[in-house]
Design an enzyme around this catalytic site. Structure first.
Site, PDB file in Angstrom:
ATOM      1  N   SER A  52       0.747  -2.688  -2.687  1.00 53.48           N
ATOM      2  CA  SER A  52       0.731  -1.400  -3.388  1.00 53.48           C
ATOM      3  C   SER A  52       0.469  -1.562  -4.880  1.00 53.48           C
ATOM      4  O   SER A  52       0.760  -2.601  -5.472  1.00 53.48           O
ATOM      5  CB  SER A  52       2.070  -0.684  -3.209  1.00 53.48           C
ATOM      6  OG  SER A  52       2.390  -0.573  -1.857  1.00 53.48           O
TER       7      SER A  52
HETATM    8  N1  SAM Z   1       5.102  -3.103  -0.127  1.00 54.41           N
HETATM    9  C1  SAM Z   1       4.060  -3.977   0.304  1.00 54.41           C
HETATM   10  C2  SAM Z   1       3.687  -5.030  -0.722  1.00 54.41           C
HETATM   11  O1  SAM Z   1       4.327  -5.095  -1.769  1.00 54.41           O
HETATM   12  O2  SAM Z   1       2.768  -5.791  -0.435  1.00 54.41           O
HETATM   13  C3  SAM Z   1       2.848  -3.207   0.698  1.00 54.41           C
HETATM   14  C4  SAM Z   1       3.085  -2.300   1.823  1.00 54.41           C
HETATM   15  S1  SAM Z   1       1.626  -1.693   2.577  1.00 54.41           S
HETATM   16  C5  SAM Z   1       1.163  -0.411   1.490  1.00 54.41           C
HETATM   17  C6  SAM Z   1       2.376  -0.872   3.953  1.00 54.41           C
HETATM   18  C7  SAM Z   1       2.873  -1.824   5.011  1.00 54.41           C
HETATM   19  O3  SAM Z   1       3.615  -1.092   5.978  1.00 54.41           O
HETATM   20  C8  SAM Z   1       1.758  -2.534   5.774  1.00 54.41           C
HETATM   21  O4  SAM Z   1       1.894  -3.919   5.667  1.00 54.41           O
HETATM   22  C9  SAM Z   1       1.933  -2.046   7.210  1.00 54.41           C
HETATM   23  O5  SAM Z   1       1.598  -3.009   8.184  1.00 54.41           O
HETATM   24  C10 SAM Z   1       3.409  -1.713   7.221  1.00 54.41           C
HETATM   25  N2  SAM Z   1       3.868  -0.820   8.279  1.00 54.41           N
HETATM   26  C11 SAM Z   1       3.300   0.332   8.739  1.00 54.41           C
HETATM   27  N3  SAM Z   1       4.080   0.865   9.710  1.00 54.41           N
HETATM   28  C12 SAM Z   1       5.157   0.046   9.849  1.00 54.41           C
HETATM   29  C13 SAM Z   1       6.319   0.063  10.682  1.00 54.41           C
HETATM   30  N4  SAM Z   1       6.572   1.038  11.575  1.00 54.41           N
HETATM   31  N5  SAM Z   1       7.206  -0.948  10.567  1.00 54.41           N
HETATM   32  C14 SAM Z   1       7.017  -1.948   9.681  1.00 54.41           C
HETATM   33  N6  SAM Z   1       5.929  -2.028   8.868  1.00 54.41           N
HETATM   34  C15 SAM Z   1       5.028  -1.033   8.956  1.00 54.41           C
END
Ligand code: SAM
Length: 205
Positions: A52
């Site tokens: 992000s």
């Molecule tokens: N906060 C992270 C970082 O600092 O790199 C970036 C997050 S990214 C925008 C969103 C993440 O949420 C992705 O890696 C995606 O695979 C994950 N995601 C989506 N749905 C999810 C779920 N139900 N459980 C766990 N992870 C999930």
């Protein structure tokens, strides 16, 4: 990054600004994108996911109003960057990622940097981590159709949940607080997130 992207745009919590200044973002970015690690936006990390934008990570952490004593849950580990920032602001972090490949890489990076208070799990974070609940703070890094009821149910009294709630033009980054009278809600800002895929999120396409 701290002065230009965060403080100037309304991040005022000094603990959050210090934590953001301490975590080396370049360690969480793939080699080919490293020179853009402090770019004011999201960057690809593989599995069609992104690390992000720094402001988003800071806004989520600020919205959680952390004192440092909390057991925190994070949904969407991605690269592990936001888990590292959270680890500097809370007592302990449980972070859940649906892609095993990302969780493994994040675990390695966090261990190499010496973060001993973060546990990275693989699974559907929309269902939280019932074996560790209740949480003082829950951060969701992917857009949900609505505030996930299961996550709200895993908050301790006074606990905070920050989650982007999917909308037509934008996702509304929203802070919720569990009070004796019910759930208090406040919109932080409109933004754009990848979807939360899971039982209390969206279906995979
Ligand atoms: N906060 C992270 C970082 O600092 O790199 C970036 C997050 S990214 C925008 C969103 C993440 O949420 C992705 O890696 C995606 O695979 C994950 N995601 C989506 N749905 C999810 C779920 N139900 N459980 C766990 N992870 C999930």
């Amino acid at each position: 990054m701290v002065e230009r992207q965060l403080r100037r745009r309304g991040i005022a919590d000094e603990r959050v600004l210090a934590a953001m200044g301490e975590v080396p973002r370049e360690a969480f970015v793939p080699e080919r994108a490293r020179r853009r690690a402090y770019h004011d936006g999201a960057l690809p990390i593989g599995a069609e996911q992104t690390i992000s934008q720094p402001w988003i990570v800071a806004a989520i952490c600020q919205g959680l109003e952390l004192s440092g004593d909390e057991l925190a849950l994070e949904v969407g580990t991605g690269s592990g960057y936001s888990a590292a920032v959270l680890a500097g602001l809370a007592r302990e972090v449980v972070s859940v990622e649906r892609f095993a490949e990302l969780a493994t890489r994040a675990r390695t990076t966090l261990a190499e940097l010496g973060f001993a208070n973060v546990e990275v799990r693989v699974g559907d974070g929309s269902l939280g981590a019932p074996d560790r609940a209740p949480f003082g703070a829950i951060a969701v890094h992917a857009a949900a159709p609505a505030a996930p009821a299961t996550l709200l149910g895993q908050l301790e009294p006074g606990g905070r949940l920050v989650v982007p709630i999917s909308g037509r033009g934008a996702d509304m980054l929203t802070a919720l607080r569990a009070t004796e009278a019910g759930i208090e809600e406040r919109v932080i800002a409109p933004s754009r997130f990848v979807p939360l895929i899971g039982d209390e999120g969206f279906r995979e396409r």
